[in-house]
Design a protein around this motif. Sequence first.
Motif, PDB file in Angstrom:
ATOM      1  N   GLN A  56       0.829  -1.203   0.000  1.00  0.00           N
ATOM      2  CA  GLN A  56       0.000   0.000   0.000  1.00  0.00           C
ATOM      3  C   GLN A  56       0.871   1.264   0.000  1.00  0.00           C
ATOM      4  O   GLN A  56       0.571   2.231  -0.713  1.00  0.00           O
ATOM      5  CB  GLN A  56      -0.920  -0.001   1.225  1.00  0.00           C
ATOM      6  N   ALA A  57       1.936   1.257   0.796  1.00  0.00           N
ATOM      7  CA  ALA A  57       2.837   2.412   0.832  1.00  0.00           C
ATOM      8  C   ALA A  57       3.506   2.622  -0.520  1.00  0.00           C
ATOM      9  O   ALA A  57       3.625   3.755  -1.004  1.00  0.00           O
ATOM     10  CB  ALA A  57       3.886   2.211   1.926  1.00  0.00           C
ATOM     11  N   GLU A  58       3.942   1.527  -1.160  1.00  0.00           N
ATOM     12  CA  GLU A  58       4.575   1.637  -2.476  1.00  0.00           C
ATOM     13  C   GLU A  58       3.588   2.169  -3.512  1.00  0.00           C
ATOM     14  O   GLU A  58       3.952   2.983  -4.374  1.00  0.00           O
ATOM     15  CB  GLU A  58       5.113   0.280  -2.901  1.00  0.00           C
ATOM     16  N   TYR A  59       2.335   1.723  -3.414  1.00  0.00           N
ATOM     17  CA  TYR A  59       1.326   2.181  -4.364  1.00  0.00           C
ATOM     18  C   TYR A  59       1.032   3.671  -4.186  1.00  0.00           C
ATOM     19  O   TYR A  59       0.896   4.410  -5.166  1.00  0.00           O
ATOM     20  CB  TYR A  59       0.041   1.375  -4.189  1.00  0.00           C
ATOM     21  N   ARG A  63       1.526   6.594  -6.952  1.00  0.00           N
ATOM     22  CA  ARG A  63       0.482   7.529  -7.373  1.00  0.00           C
ATOM     23  C   ARG A  63       0.954   8.973  -7.245  1.00  0.00           C
ATOM     24  O   ARG A  63       0.711   9.796  -8.135  1.00  0.00           O
ATOM     25  CB  ARG A  63      -0.778   7.332  -6.514  1.00  0.00           C
ATOM     26  N   LYS A  64       1.642   9.284  -6.141  1.00  0.00           N
ATOM     27  CA  LYS A  64       2.150  10.643  -5.960  1.00  0.00           C
ATOM     28  C   LYS A  64       3.174  10.993  -7.036  1.00  0.00           C
ATOM     29  O   LYS A  64       3.190  12.098  -7.569  1.00  0.00           O
ATOM     30  CB  LYS A  64       2.777  10.784  -4.574  1.00  0.00           C
ATOM     31  N   ARG A  65       4.048  10.017  -7.361  1.00  0.00           N
ATOM     32  CA  ARG A  65       5.069  10.268  -8.373  1.00  0.00           C
ATOM     33  C   ARG A  65       4.429  10.477  -9.746  1.00  0.00           C
ATOM     34  O   ARG A  65       4.829  11.382 -10.503  1.00  0.00           O
ATOM     35  CB  ARG A  65       6.045   9.095  -8.406  1.00  0.00           C
ATOM     36  N   VAL A  66       3.424   9.670 -10.069  1.00  0.00           N
ATOM     37  CA  VAL A  66       2.739   9.815 -11.356  1.00  0.00           C
ATOM     38  C   VAL A  66       2.033  11.162 -11.441  1.00  0.00           C
ATOM     39  O   VAL A  66       2.083  11.853 -12.469  1.00  0.00           O
ATOM     40  CB  VAL A  66       1.736   8.660 -11.554  1.00  0.00           C
TER      41      VAL A  66
END
Length: 207
Positions: A56-59, A63-66
Amino acid sequence: MTEKPQGAEPGDDSAAEEAVVKAAEEAAAAGAAGGDDLASAKRELAERTADLQRLQAEYQNYRKRVERDRLTVREIAISNILESLIPVLDDIGRARDHGEVTGGFKSVAESLETVVAKLGLQQFGKEGEPFDPTMHEALMHSYSSDVTEDTCVQILQPGYRIGERIIRPAMVAVAEPQPGTQTTAAPDAAEKSTDAGADKADGGSES
């Protein structure tokens, strides 16, 4: 009637005791095995929960990076479009200075200026503002007794920026304070001070 354990002779109490002890040992072993299974299940659940939290943290980071990359691409695209429109805005400004922005052309020019302003393009550069080398480019230079610091006395071409990023500096004529203006003022002030002291001395002598 109580059944005798299999293989035990009637009246053989030792055999019955052995059977009871064996059954108790088997029950205890089964209970211990069940406890081990429960502890193992708890460990596996904790591991799976940690894996899920990590995913979940990686996702969320993905999302923030995208989203950040998407905004960056959008800003670059808008900036490129606005930069290509600056020469058109310059032409509109020159036409307005000559009184040629009238009729339908005036409506189109004002609409274009409104659109680019909404997209974040800001024009800057006004006569009388202090000269800032990070925002202005001096094309002409002079001295003036009317200014106390380096001042933009004429805007030859307005500057443009998007947010804090300067796309084009304002082209200006700069005036510096007249050399010797401050040094010539000092003797005058000293002379006035001397005259005032003399007046006080005269007043004291009269009394």
